[in-house]
Design an enzyme around this catalytic site. Structure first.
Site, PDB file in Angstrom:
ATOM      1  N   ASN A  20       0.805  -1.217   0.000  1.00 30.13           N
ATOM      2  CA  ASN A  20       0.000   0.000   0.000  1.00 30.13           C
ATOM      3  C   ASN A  20       0.845   1.278   0.000  1.00 30.13           C
ATOM      4  O   ASN A  20       1.940   1.305   0.544  1.00 30.13           O
ATOM      5  CB  ASN A  20      -0.963   0.015   1.187  1.00 30.13           C
ATOM      6  CG  ASN A  20      -2.107  -0.971   0.983  1.00 30.13           C
ATOM      7  OD1 ASN A  20      -2.073  -1.767   0.056  1.00 30.13           O
ATOM      8  ND2 ASN A  20      -3.106  -0.908   1.847  1.00 30.13           N
ATOM      9  N   MET A  21       0.274   2.290  -0.593  1.00 27.63           N
ATOM     10  CA  MET A  21       0.869   3.615  -0.692  1.00 27.63           C
ATOM     11  C   MET A  21       1.661   4.016   0.546  1.00 27.63           C
ATOM     12  O   MET A  21       2.832   4.342   0.486  1.00 27.63           O
ATOM     13  CB  MET A  21      -0.295   4.593  -0.926  1.00 27.63           C
ATOM     14  CG  MET A  21       0.064   5.948  -1.397  1.00 27.63           C
ATOM     15  SD  MET A  21       0.711   5.949  -3.058  1.00 27.63           S
ATOM     16  CE  MET A  21      -0.765   5.977  -4.069  1.00 27.63           C
ATOM     17  N   LYS A  22       0.983   3.938   1.700  1.00 25.75           N
ATOM     18  CA  LYS A  22       1.623   4.538   2.879  1.00 25.75           C
ATOM     19  C   LYS A  22       2.721   3.659   3.468  1.00 25.75           C
ATOM     20  O   LYS A  22       3.575   4.137   4.214  1.00 25.75           O
ATOM     21  CB  LYS A  22       0.547   4.926   3.893  1.00 25.75           C
ATOM     22  CG  LYS A  22       0.245   3.996   5.026  1.00 25.75           C
ATOM     23  CD  LYS A  22      -0.757   4.718   5.924  1.00 25.75           C
ATOM     24  CE  LYS A  22      -1.077   4.064   7.241  1.00 25.75           C
ATOM     25  NZ  LYS A  22      -1.420   2.693   7.315  1.00 25.75           N
ATOM     26  N   GLY A  23       2.730   2.374   3.136  1.00 28.02           N
ATOM     27  CA  GLY A  23       3.817   1.520   3.572  1.00 28.02           C
ATOM     28  C   GLY A  23       3.783   1.211   5.049  1.00 28.02           C
ATOM     29  O   GLY A  23       2.709   1.097   5.642  1.00 28.02           O
TER      30      GLY A  23
END
Ligand code: B12
Lengths: 250, 338
Positions: free
Chosen positions: A130-133
């Site tokens: 995911n984007m935010k990691g």
């Protein structure tokens, strides 16, 4: 590592070398009191700990007691003979991976992933994709030059593979968290067997990950790499982009 | 003796297991001993990990592997160095595994060895060929866990299936599972020459193809998740559908839900290793009149049994063996643990 340490016989260190000192903390389902402390001590003796001492105990209520204890370990391990297979690739950071793609691959890299079978744990695969990691490390979705598709959890192997075929994916990444009764093993071999049956094995990079996965197990199961705890997106990305070049999949 | 059924007939054989702890390694050791006595030079590799004392997955004790002088082995670099047998390097291949490159060696002094060879089918085939070039009369590819793809006739010429009490605490259940697996391996081959001719091309081009008055390749890349599309493509005149890849339960289920024409259509897959349908679903499909055939059947040489499970329970040796032998008719059932 200190020079006087005998790496063939390594023991815990407390305040002098080889004193074997260890600290323990645990809870027993018994009421707080002297009998509780004695029970904790006897348990440590059974574990082979010498001179156990209970230095702290606390009443947790409802008949449970928490302990902190010290004791001496008598065992040693041969550190010099230990060899843990690890993913053998230079880890680049996000920007390094992005530059590598631009320079050597010159197209988008497609990675599909999921937590498969009956496993419903999404946090691991989200941490990677995911984007935010996770833990200050951005996930694959954020990488320029990587198209990351996270299908979520409880995804049947065949759906993950169908998606990979549809998108012409370079890599499939699988998360397995539940390992009770070795469900993860059967689920992971089923994945490989299906991929071989589909004639895809040479065209795809296969990666598994999870808290009880390691690189050695990945070999036994037929995967290209296995990642355990403390993995970040850059580990997976570095491995994938290098494999694409090494295996001539550009 | 197993080896008598193999020498001069097959170049490469596989040992596959129904599960972990079904007795693959013990079967392998028996075969290695027999081969040594019959002066057959073996080329040995494993798609998993073999010969380490402790199992990686279950932490249980495992049998070690003893190789004789002259044997060829394909294993990973890191295990090559650790081996007790003395090996001469014949070739360092380009095949990578998580445990290092695959090295082909020749045993110059016998001893124990750990094997972790290539796991991809394409690399297994090429490794087998290399070992034969270096003098192996027979290449043995040992399996991993419950993986069975190496039994595919496109990879190995014949197969030994290892099974055992580990499959189920209930002996009947364990027997049923094994008998079903054998039935799949022996699945009827389509003898229709025109289908076989079309199949060659369909496989080469990876095309799911419907055969009827005309031959039509469908516009899909896989049968996975495409049962409805396949069902919809079946017409009055359709006689067969060719699948170059896998056949899973859901594909069949969706196909029969979409269209009744499946009743006069034979589903043809390359071989039984492409079929992922469990016993109950198979029986259900059979009742509905689904017909599944293969292009190549698997040459099953024997079934080996391990009547003891690592959990500690065991079956009565004689009755387990006899019952299984009864169902499997002419196929030899060998108790490798006795
Ligand atoms: C949160 C959680 C849940 C949540 C999950 C919510 C969600 N949306 O994910 C809920 C409540 C739903 C849940 C349910 C269950 N859980 Co739970 N759960 C946990 C818990 C507390 C944390 C897991 C977690 O999120 N970790 C954080 C992530 C970031 O760590 P990670 O998964 O290890 O991922 C890292 C690496 O492993 C790696 N990684 C992971 N996947 C992948 C994939 C790839 C490709 C790569 C490269 C790397 C990689 O990278 C990640 C980042 O570094 C753990 C206990 C614990 N503290 O670990 C139990 C735990 C995992 N659960 C457990 C169990 C048993 C269950 C249940 C079966 C409980 C039950 N009896 O119903 C159910 C299972 C349901 C199912 N069908 O799967 C057990 C598993 C035991 C085992 N070994 O099998 C644990 C260990 C608890 C325990 N001690 O018993 N659970």
């Amino acid at each position: 590592m200190s020079s006087q340490v005998d790496l063939t016989k390594v023991k815990p260190y407390g305040d002098t070398l080889n004193d074997g000192r260890m600290q323990f903390s645990f809870t027993l389902p018994v009421p707080f009191g002297d009998e509780a402390d004695e029970a904790a001590k006897q348990l440590l003796i059974k574990m082979g700990i010498e001179e156990p001492s209970i230095v702290y105990s606390e009443d947790l209520g409802v008949g449970y007691t928490f302990f902190t204890a010290y004791g001496k370990c008598q065992h040693t391990v041969d550190y010099s003979s230990i060899e843990v297979p690890k993913v053998d690739v230079e880890i680049m950071d996000k920007y390094g991976v992005e530059d590598f793609i631009k320079e050597h691959i010159k197209r988008d890299v497609v990675i599909v992933g999921a937590c498969t079978g009956t496993d419903a744990h999404t946090v691991g695969i989200d941490a990677i994709m995911n984007m935010k990691g996770f833990d200050g490390h951005y996930g694959l979705e954020r990488y320029h030059g990587i198209e990351a598709i996270n299908m979520g959890s409880q995804v049947p192997n065949e759906e993950l593979i169908a998606k990979a075929i549809e998108l012409n994916a370079d890599a499939i990444v699988v998360s397995q968290v539940v390992t009770q009764k070795d469900v993860h093993i059967l689920n992971l071999t089923n994945m490989i067997e299906l991929i071989e049956a589909e004639g895809l094995r040479d065209k795809i990079i296969l990666i598994c990950g999870g808290p009880r996965i390691n690189h050695e197990l990945a070999k036994e199961l037929g995967y290209d790499a296995g990642f355990g705890p403390k993995t970040y997106a850059e580990h997976v990305a570095s491995f994938v982009v290098n494999q694409i070049v090494d295996r001539n999949m550009i | 003796m197993l080896i008598e059924r193999i020498i001069n007939k097959y170049k490469t054989i596989s040992i596959v297991g129904m599960a972990k702890n079904a007795g693959k390694t013990v079967t392998l050791n028996a075969l290695l001993d027999e081969a040594y006595e019959s002066q057959v030079t073996i080329g040995l590799t494993s798609i998993g990990r073999d010969g380490e004392r402790q199992d990686l997955v279950t932490q249980t004790e495992k049998p070690m592997i003893y190789v004789y002088e002259g044997t060829l082995v394909a294993t990973s670099e890191s295990l090559f160095q650790m081996s007790d047998a003395k090996l001469e390097v014949m070739e360092i291949t380009d095949f990578h595994t998580p445990m290092g490159k695959i090295v082909i060696g020749k045993v110059i002094f016998p001893g124990y060895i750990q094997i972790a060879g290539p796991s991809r089918n394409s690399e297994i085939m090429s490794t087998a060929e290399k070992m034969r070039d270096f003098g192996a009369n027979l290449v043995v590819v040992d399996g991993a866990i419950d993986r069975k793809t190496t039994a595919s006739p496109s990879i190995t010429d014949a197969t030994i299936l290892s099974t055992g009490a580990v499959l189920s605490r209930d002996m009947q259940t364990a027997i049923t599972k094994t008998v079903y697996q054998v039935a799949l391996f022996n699945l009827e081959k389509t003898e229709d020459v025109s289908i076989r001719a079309i199949a060659d091309q369909a496989i080469r081009n990876n095309e799911i193809t419907v055969i009827g008055e005309t031959v039509k390749a469908l516009d899909i890349k896989t049968a996975l998740n495409a049962g409805h599309t396949i069902g919809a493509a079946l017409k009055d005149d359709s006689t067969a559908i060719l699948l170059p890849g896998s056949l899973v339960t859901k594909t069949v289920m969706d196909m029969i839900k979409t269209n009744h024409h499946y009743k006069h259509v034979t589903v043809v897959v390359r071989d039984a290793t492409r079929i992922f349908i469990d016993y109950k679903d198979w029986i259900y499909f059979e009742k509905l009149g689904v017909r599944i055939k293969v292009l190549d059947s698997i040459n099953l040489l024997a079934v080996t049994i391990n009547p003891t499970a690592p959990e500690g329970y065991y079956f009565d040796r004689e009755s387990y063996k006899n019952q299984l032998a009864f169902y499997l008719k002419d196929l030899p059932v060998i108790d490798v643990m006795s």
